[in-house]
Write an enzyme that holds these catalytic residues in place. Sequence first.
Site, PDB file in Angstrom:
ATOM      1  N   GLU A  34      -9.909  -9.516   2.136  1.00 41.88           N
ATOM      2  CA  GLU A  34      -8.595  -8.918   2.396  1.00 41.88           C
ATOM      3  C   GLU A  34      -7.929  -9.585   3.593  1.00 41.88           C
ATOM      4  OE1 GLU A  34      -6.685  -7.366   0.148  1.00 41.88           O
ATOM      5  OE2 GLU A  34      -8.293  -5.881  -0.019  1.00 41.88           O
ATOM      6  N   THR A  36      -7.087 -12.526   3.753  1.00 39.65           N
ATOM      7  CA  THR A  36      -7.632 -13.884   3.868  1.00 39.65           C
ATOM      8  C   THR A  36      -6.793 -14.892   3.095  1.00 39.65           C
ATOM      9  OG1 THR A  36      -9.082 -13.220   2.062  1.00 39.65           O
ATOM     10  CG2 THR A  36     -10.071 -13.300   4.256  1.00 39.65           C
ATOM     11  N   ASP A  37      -5.997 -14.425   2.119  1.00 38.22           N
ATOM     12  CA  ASP A  37      -5.307 -15.404   1.252  1.00 38.22           C
ATOM     13  C   ASP A  37      -4.319 -16.273   2.014  1.00 38.22           C
ATOM     14  OD1 ASP A  37      -3.386 -13.337   1.452  1.00 38.22           O
ATOM     15  OD2 ASP A  37      -2.927 -13.289  -0.703  1.00 38.22           O
ATOM     16  N   GLY A 122       4.315   0.638  -5.819  1.00 37.91           N
ATOM     17  CA  GLY A 122       4.164   0.922  -4.391  1.00 37.91           C
ATOM     18  C   GLY A 122       2.826   1.500  -3.978  1.00 37.91           C
ATOM     19  N   GLY A 124      -0.019  -0.311  -4.047  1.00 34.90           N
ATOM     20  CA  GLY A 124      -0.906  -1.389  -3.622  1.00 34.90           C
ATOM     21  C   GLY A 124      -1.719  -1.979  -4.758  1.00 34.90           C
ATOM     22  N   SER A 127       2.174  -4.046  -8.630  1.00 38.31           N
ATOM     23  CA  SER A 127       3.117  -3.915  -9.740  1.00 38.31           C
ATOM     24  C   SER A 127       4.148  -5.041  -9.695  1.00 38.31           C
ATOM     25  CB  SER A 127       3.812  -2.552  -9.700  1.00 38.31           C
ATOM     26  OG  SER A 127       4.511  -2.396  -8.489  1.00 38.31           O
ATOM     27  N   GLU A 160       8.836 -14.375  -4.816  1.00 34.82           N
ATOM     28  CA  GLU A 160       8.658 -13.252  -3.896  1.00 34.82           C
ATOM     29  C   GLU A 160       8.987 -13.675  -2.451  1.00 34.82           C
ATOM     30  OE1 GLU A 160       6.444  -9.238  -3.551  1.00 34.82           O
ATOM     31  OE2 GLU A 160       6.179 -10.489  -5.276  1.00 34.82           O
ATOM     32  N   ASP A 172      -2.195 -11.895  -5.350  1.00 29.84           N
ATOM     33  CA  ASP A 172      -1.746 -10.964  -6.394  1.00 29.84           C
ATOM     34  C   ASP A 172      -1.242 -11.711  -7.626  1.00 29.84           C
ATOM     35  OD1 ASP A 172      -2.254  -9.327  -4.266  1.00 29.84           O
ATOM     36  OD2 ASP A 172      -0.156  -8.827  -3.878  1.00 29.84           O
TER      37      ASP A 172
HETATM   38  C1  GLA Z   1      -0.811  -7.980  -0.159  1.00 33.01           C
HETATM   39  C2  GLA Z   1      -0.309  -9.400  -0.371  1.00 33.01           C
HETATM   40  C3  GLA Z   1      -1.477 -10.332  -0.692  1.00 33.01           C
HETATM   41  C4  GLA Z   1      -2.607 -10.204   0.330  1.00 33.01           C
HETATM   42  C5  GLA Z   1      -2.960  -8.736   0.549  1.00 33.01           C
HETATM   43  C6  GLA Z   1      -3.958  -8.555   1.661  1.00 33.01           C
HETATM   44  O1  GLA Z   1      -1.325  -7.471  -1.362  1.00 33.01           O
HETATM   45  O2  GLA Z   1       0.617  -9.446  -1.408  1.00 33.01           O
HETATM   46  O3  GLA Z   1      -1.014 -11.662  -0.751  1.00 33.01           O
HETATM   47  O4  GLA Z   1      -2.269 -10.827   1.530  1.00 33.01           O
HETATM   48  O5  GLA Z   1      -1.823  -7.958   0.842  1.00 33.01           O
HETATM   49  O6  GLA Z   1      -5.181  -9.109   1.316  1.00 33.01           O
END
Ligand code: GLA
Length: 381
Positions: A34, A36-37, A122, A124, A127, A160, A172
């Site tokens: 989490e 980390t992306d 919304g 998490g 969507s 986005e 995502d």
């Molecule tokens: C959101 C962002 C992702 C990622 C997460 C945290 O979902 O869209 O790119 O950074 O938060 O891991």
Amino acid sequence: MSPSKTIKHAFKAAFGEDPAFIVRAPGRVNLIGEHTDYNDGFVFPMAIERATFIALRPRADYRVLAISLDMDDRRAFALDDLQRPTETEWIDYLVGVAWSLQERGYQLRGWEGVVSGDVPIGSGLSSSAALELATARAFYEVSGFEWDAAAMALACQAAENNWLGVKCGIMDQMISAAGVEDRALLIDCRSLETASAPLPPDTVVVILDTNTRRGLVDSAYNERREQCEAAAQHFGVSALRDVYSELFAEREHELVPLMRMRARHVITENERTLQARDAMNAGDAETLGQLMIASHISLRDDFAVSSPALDTIVDCANADPACYGARMTGAGFGGCAVALARGDGVETFVDRVGTCYREATGNEPIITVTGASRGAETVYP
Ligand code: GLA
């Protein structure tokens, strides 16, 4: 009725015939990895069974006409006259994807159709990414370009970032594009290489929605990104991905406490995510669960993106004998947690966590067991 049947009916009601195509793209839940992306690191999400569907037919001109069943709204736009949004509405996700694909040189054709889905908005579970990837898939079907999951994910992320103004990472969109049925997907967010792994035997993934949403998520998210970038700069690397724990141990004293904590989360989370891959491949639910628990503590204490509701639901889950491990999932500050639980004890687990959370907070959680689904695809014809 299945979502795909519902949308087929709705299309017929609106356009008087069957659609030419029905496409779908899933939401996601992240098991570990989490924040980390955007540090070029590793994430380990799975695509969930909830998805956005579009039923459509091509148009002879360069217009898109979309009816949203969920928003009870009908909107149109011209591919050669895209309007930047002032305030983001659902249609802007479609416009943004069209913009991004065209920016990248894809020749798009028009289409008309119906949009609907069951990824809660919304909470998490991404969507937005589901809507973006479903849109990309709709354009793919009518325009006839090549489908490459990573290229589509990057195009949707750019929509986005640069059209809707949300500075998200690639996780995502990538999992919504490239999810694998019955498996979680390790994604290297630098190379976009993926490797799938099955869940340990006799385990299930449970989504624990705290039913809380908090404002200011975007600004806190951007602030974390900036702190990570500053820490990477301090170490003279392009992203925290390149700081290994040995180097960090040697030089962490050079950082101010806040930056040290943020960096420590990212560095240890990357390591946990790779360990989670090994645990998953070994079918080792105990170790995977422990890594998830450690991830939550790190997100709560070092990265400071949890919330009282998330901590409560995670504690309720972790105290349960049917649970291997639970943690917050996604950006944080509310929304969902995820748990790895024993398959045979899952109904009582769901009941007990629900009661525990309700009693502690007075809030009604939404708890769902989910399998792993495929990424964006055409489901009809
Ligand atoms: C959101 C962002 C992702 C990622 C997460 C945290 O979902 O869209 O790119 O950074 O938060 O891991």
